[in-house]
Write a protein that holds these residues in place. Structure first.
Motif, PDB file in Angstrom:
ATOM      1  N   LEU A   1       5.255  17.770  -2.459  1.00  0.00           N
ATOM      2  CA  LEU A   1       4.248  17.087  -3.262  1.00  0.00           C
ATOM      3  C   LEU A   1       3.641  18.014  -4.298  1.00  0.00           C
ATOM      4  O   LEU A   1       3.432  19.199  -4.038  1.00  0.00           O
ATOM      5  N   LEU A   2       3.342  17.438  -5.471  1.00  0.00           N
ATOM      6  CA  LEU A   2       2.609  18.158  -6.501  1.00  0.00           C
ATOM      7  C   LEU A   2       1.338  17.373  -6.780  1.00  0.00           C
ATOM      8  O   LEU A   2       1.392  16.176  -7.087  1.00  0.00           O
ATOM      9  N   PHE A   3       0.216  18.027  -6.603  1.00  0.00           N
ATOM     10  CA  PHE A   3      -1.083  17.393  -6.862  1.00  0.00           C
ATOM     11  C   PHE A   3      -1.556  17.772  -8.256  1.00  0.00           C
ATOM     12  O   PHE A   3      -1.484  18.944  -8.643  1.00  0.00           O
ATOM     13  N   GLY A   4      -2.065  16.774  -9.001  1.00  0.00           N
ATOM     14  CA  GLY A   4      -2.608  17.068 -10.330  1.00  0.00           C
ATOM     15  C   GLY A   4      -4.009  16.507 -10.463  1.00  0.00           C
ATOM     16  O   GLY A   4      -4.232  15.337 -10.116  1.00  0.00           O
ATOM     17  N   GLY A   5      -4.935  17.330 -10.911  1.00  0.00           N
ATOM     18  CA  GLY A   5      -6.291  16.866 -11.205  1.00  0.00           C
ATOM     19  C   GLY A   5      -6.354  16.530 -12.688  1.00  0.00           C
ATOM     20  O   GLY A   5      -5.868  17.302 -13.521  1.00  0.00           O
ATOM     21  N   TYR A   6      -6.901  15.364 -13.001  1.00  0.00           N
ATOM     22  CA  TYR A   6      -6.850  14.881 -14.385  1.00  0.00           C
ATOM     23  C   TYR A   6      -8.227  14.696 -15.007  1.00  0.00           C
ATOM     24  O   TYR A   6      -9.225  14.535 -14.294  1.00  0.00           O
ATOM     25  N   ASN A   7      -8.261  14.645 -16.334  1.00  0.00           N
ATOM     26  CA  ASN A   7      -9.517  14.464 -17.061  1.00  0.00           C
ATOM     27  C   ASN A   7     -10.013  13.019 -17.013  1.00  0.00           C
ATOM     28  O   ASN A   7     -11.114  12.729 -17.485  1.00  0.00           O
ATOM     29  N   ASP A   8      -9.209  12.104 -16.452  1.00  0.00           N
ATOM     30  CA  ASP A   8      -9.661  10.709 -16.300  1.00  0.00           C
ATOM     31  C   ASP A   8     -10.294  10.490 -14.925  1.00  0.00           C
ATOM     32  O   ASP A   8     -10.382   9.353 -14.455  1.00  0.00           O
ATOM     33  N   TYR A   9     -10.677  11.603 -14.273  1.00  0.00           N
ATOM     34  CA  TYR A   9     -11.415  11.605 -13.015  1.00  0.00           C
ATOM     35  C   TYR A   9     -10.524  11.411 -11.771  1.00  0.00           C
ATOM     36  O   TYR A   9     -11.033  11.421 -10.652  1.00  0.00           O
TER      37      TYR A   9
END
Lengths: 345, 73
Positions: free
Chosen positions: A286-294
């Motif tokens: 798994l690759l987790f991504g934190g985004y600017n759309d919350y």
């Protein structure tokens, strides 16, 4: 496109043409027969409240329970994530503390930001002791500090800066041991290779490039330029043979170091906001991504599909790290909080 | 103190830096992408059973279990 036969071709033209001609094999093609993961939902199991402004960075302690976080208002806090208690707090003399890191021993933290420095604070067992009094200034850049990381010991720190360089420092003396030049704009992130794979690290910058460096020689060994905007986060794959990146172009990408090319893009038409931070689960599946759309998007690394979208933060996710033993991951946000997430059976 | 600040470099300096870097990289020995991806797939499959963010964790083993409180059975 065919190679130019007449006139001068720059090395760059030759490289671009060569990679276009060779087949675009991706991880997804090789993993066609691999069973897909079902949809699953991770849940927030801890919410850490206490910062008075945007959380910009966080790091786990090797003990898998303590966390250091830093924020726009200059505060650096050390938490016990099991109990949510704040164990230490220090106020930096600058705002926008964009970088923080836990020392491998668990006995110190490093941080910095708009002060252009990286400072180390030894963590005292005595809660009443003034942490700021023991502060040691280690790194000096000519622009903001964007990221920092201890190497295998408490003795050396690697930094990246808005001045376009990365640097390796001796903590005790504050001496510059090596500097790394090659980015053409601000360097925003860095990650050290897992210790088994040797002395390299990767950095990402506003020049859209991800560079892999030899720590001893200062040489850039490989560079990758496929993103269409700033690279905000880079993270090594657990084996050390690849790394992922997250960018303002709303994609995450996977680069294989031995193939020397991009081998996967993680994107969807509906995802249009930048990625601030990325990290892998323990196995690399798994690759987790934190985004600017919350939101947090969870990607199946092999299949290229999104397996989960996680809601909870009320503003941009600015930082994301999986815990040292892979049981949980922590996110920090402009909503002033940090959250610890796990997957229940 | 690091010796350069990118703001001080001209476009020509930056282009020269890039061309020199590419000249170095042209000499790299590259593996076949298919082989690298195959190895990545194997690496994951060997380890995925222990990956609690993929397989999930039971409440007893969960270090972040719900704190205290009463449970109505």
């Amino acid at each position: 496109p065919p190679l130019e036969t007449g006139g001068a071709s720059s090395p760059s033209d030759v490289m671009t043409a060569a990679s276009a001609v060779s087949s675009a094999v991706t991880v997804h093609q090789v993993a066609e027969k691999v069973e897909g993961l079902g949809q699953f939902v991770m849940k927030t199991r801890r919410t850490l409240k206490g910062h008075g402004n945007k959380v910009l960075c966080m790091d786990w302690c090797k003990d898998k329970r303590r966390i250091v976080s830093s924020s726009q208002d200059g505060k650096v806090i050390v938490w016990d994530a099991f109990t949510t208690n704040k164990e230490h707090a220090v106020t930096m003399p600058c705002t926008w503390v964009m970088a923080c890191a836990y020392a491998p021993s668990g006995c110190a933290v490093a941080c910095g930001g708009l002060d252009n420095k990286c400072s180390v604070y030894p963590l005292s067992l005595d809660k009443n002791e003034n942490l700021a009094a023991k502060k040691k200034s280690v790194a000096m850049h000519t622009n903001y500090l964007s990221a920092c990381s201890f190497t295998n010991s408490d003795m050396q720190i690697l930094t990246s800066s808005g001045d376009g360089t990365c640097a390796l420092w001796d903590v005790e003396s504050g001496q510059l041991l090596q500097s790394f030049h090659g980015h053409a704009a601000d360097v925003l992130c860095l990650d050290l290779a897992p210790s088994e794979t040797g002395n390299t690290f990767v950095s990402g910058g506003c020049d859209k490039k991800a560079n892999v460096w030899d720590m001893r020689s200062g040489q850039c060994i490989q560079s990758f330029e496929t993103h269409e905007s700033d690279i905000n986060s880079v993270r090594y794959y657990p084996s050390g043979d690849a790394f992922a990146s997250g960018s303002d172009d709303a994609t995450c990408r996977l680069y294989d170091l031995r193939a020397d090319r991009e081998v996967a893009i993680y994107s969807k038409e509906s995802i249009i906001f930048g990625v601030s931070s990325v990290d892998f689960s323990l196995s690399g599946r798994l690759l987790f991504g934190g985004y600017n759309d919350y939101t947090i998007n969870v990607w199946d690394v092999l299949k290229g599909t999104r397996v989960s979208i996680l809601f909870g933060h009320e503003n941009r996710v600015s930082t994301l790290r999986v815990s040292p033993d892979g049981t949980a991951f922590c996110t920090g946000s402009w909503d002033h909080t940090l959250r610890v997430w796990i997957l229940m059976c | 103190m690091p010796v350069i600040n990118v703001d001080d470099l001209t476009d020509k300096d930056k282009a020269l830096m890039e061309v020199n870097q590419l000249k170095l990289e042209v000499k790299l020995e590259r593996w076949l992408t298919s082989k690298c991806c195959e190895e990545m797939k194997e690496y994951i499959q060997e380890r995925v059973e222990e990956d609690t963010l993929v397989k999930g964790i039971s409440e007893e083993k969960n270090p972040f279990k719900e704190k205290g409180g009463c449970v109505i059975c």
